[in-house]
Design an enzyme around this catalytic site. Structure first.
Site, PDB file in Angstrom:
ATOM      1  N   HIS A  95     -16.298 -42.300   9.104  1.00 37.70           N
ATOM      2  CA  HIS A  95     -16.603 -41.452  10.253  1.00 37.70           C
ATOM      3  C   HIS A  95     -15.403 -40.564  10.555  1.00 37.70           C
ATOM      4  O   HIS A  95     -14.258 -40.917  10.258  1.00 37.70           O
ATOM      5  CB  HIS A  95     -16.947 -42.315  11.474  1.00 37.70           C
ATOM      6  CG  HIS A  95     -17.517 -41.545  12.615  1.00 37.70           C
ATOM      7  ND1 HIS A  95     -16.717 -40.924  13.552  1.00 37.70           N
ATOM      8  CD2 HIS A  95     -18.792 -41.278  12.971  1.00 37.70           C
ATOM      9  CE1 HIS A  95     -17.482 -40.308  14.439  1.00 37.70           C
ATOM     10  NE2 HIS A  95     -18.748 -40.510  14.105  1.00 37.70           N
ATOM     11  N   GLU A 143     -22.659 -34.464   8.444  1.00 32.54           N
ATOM     12  CA  GLU A 143     -22.558 -33.831   9.752  1.00 32.54           C
ATOM     13  C   GLU A 143     -21.287 -33.006   9.869  1.00 32.54           C
ATOM     14  O   GLU A 143     -20.192 -33.513   9.656  1.00 32.54           O
ATOM     15  CB  GLU A 143     -22.600 -34.876  10.869  1.00 32.54           C
ATOM     16  CG  GLU A 143     -21.545 -35.949  10.787  1.00 32.54           C
ATOM     17  CD  GLU A 143     -21.589 -36.901  11.983  1.00 32.54           C
ATOM     18  OE1 GLU A 143     -22.516 -36.790  12.794  1.00 32.54           O
ATOM     19  OE2 GLU A 143     -20.689 -37.732  12.093  1.00 32.54           O
TER      20      GLU A 143
END
Length: 229
Positions: A95, A143
């Site tokens: 992440h 993303e």
């Protein structure tokens, strides 16, 4: 052993919720998973994994990260076996808030596979996502980092091109588009455009009723799937 399915929703409170507050939302998400039949992942701090697992039945409890070490030395690192033992069936990796080197990422994906844990691996661009797809994770979360938490979703062409590009590299990987997703309509759109799943943090936690927002998102994803097939 849990298996990643399409479509899916990831409820990701990060570290905004913990303990009883985390469990409260997890129970609501668990109820939604049962009612809709949708595969729902729920992330939580490491210390809450066992609490969430022992008090829900339909969720896939997801660790926020882990390391590639094996039992033995490794003081302060996150041991995969300890997460699995606590009840985690999936793990987020790489992440934007907790990135890994390429070699450590690949090693950690392999460790997760050894334990039968679902891997959700983040990438900042389509190029990076293609490289991640070559490591054969279960889910690639593609993303743009600059959209995280903004409420601004990547345009339709990004979703379409990313799904196409990743499936050319690895037809078996599931594709998640999530940054900026904050409403049920956002969830519906990305799944209708070809993504296998989506998820949210601020879009859920900032809603008047986070539990209701999870319900709305799940129903929208199921609707998109049904209309596609």
């Amino acid at each position: 052993m849990a298996k990643a399915e399409s479509p899916f929703l990831i409820v990701n409170p990060k570290s905004y919720l913990y303990g009883e507050k985390s469990l409260e939302l997890a129970k609501a998400a668990d109820k939604t998973a049962k009612e809709t039949g949708l595969q729902i992942y729920f992330t939580c701090p490491y210390a809450d994994i066992r609490l969430i697992k022992e008090n829900t039945e339909n969720l896939i409890v997801c660790a926020q990260s882990m390391d590639s070490l094996t039992p033995g030395r490794g003081m302060g690192h996150v041991l995969p076996e300890s997460l699995k033992e606590a009840g985690a069936e999936a793990v987020f990796l790489n992440h934007a808030e907790n990135q890994k080197t390429v070699s450590e990422l690949y090693a950690t994906i392999k460790r997760a596979k050894e334990l039968g844990m679902i891997t959700i691996v983040c990438a900042d661009s389509t190029v990076e996502a293609k490289a991640v797809a070559c490591m054969d994770p279960d889910i690639v979360l593609a993303e743009p980092t600059d959209l995280i938490g903004t409420g601004q979703v990547a345009d339709d062409s990004y979703t379409i091109e990313t799904v196409k590009g990743l499936h050319e590299v690895n037809p078996d990987v599931l594709v998640m588009i999530a940054s900026g997703v904050s409403t049920a309509e956002d969830c519906y759109n990305v799944v209708k455009l070809g993504a296998d799943g989506t998820g949210a943090t601020s879009g859920i936690l900032n809603a008047p009723s986070p539990a209701q927002r999870v319900q709305e998102m799940a129903e929208a994803i199921v609707k998109a799937k049904n209309e596609k097939f």
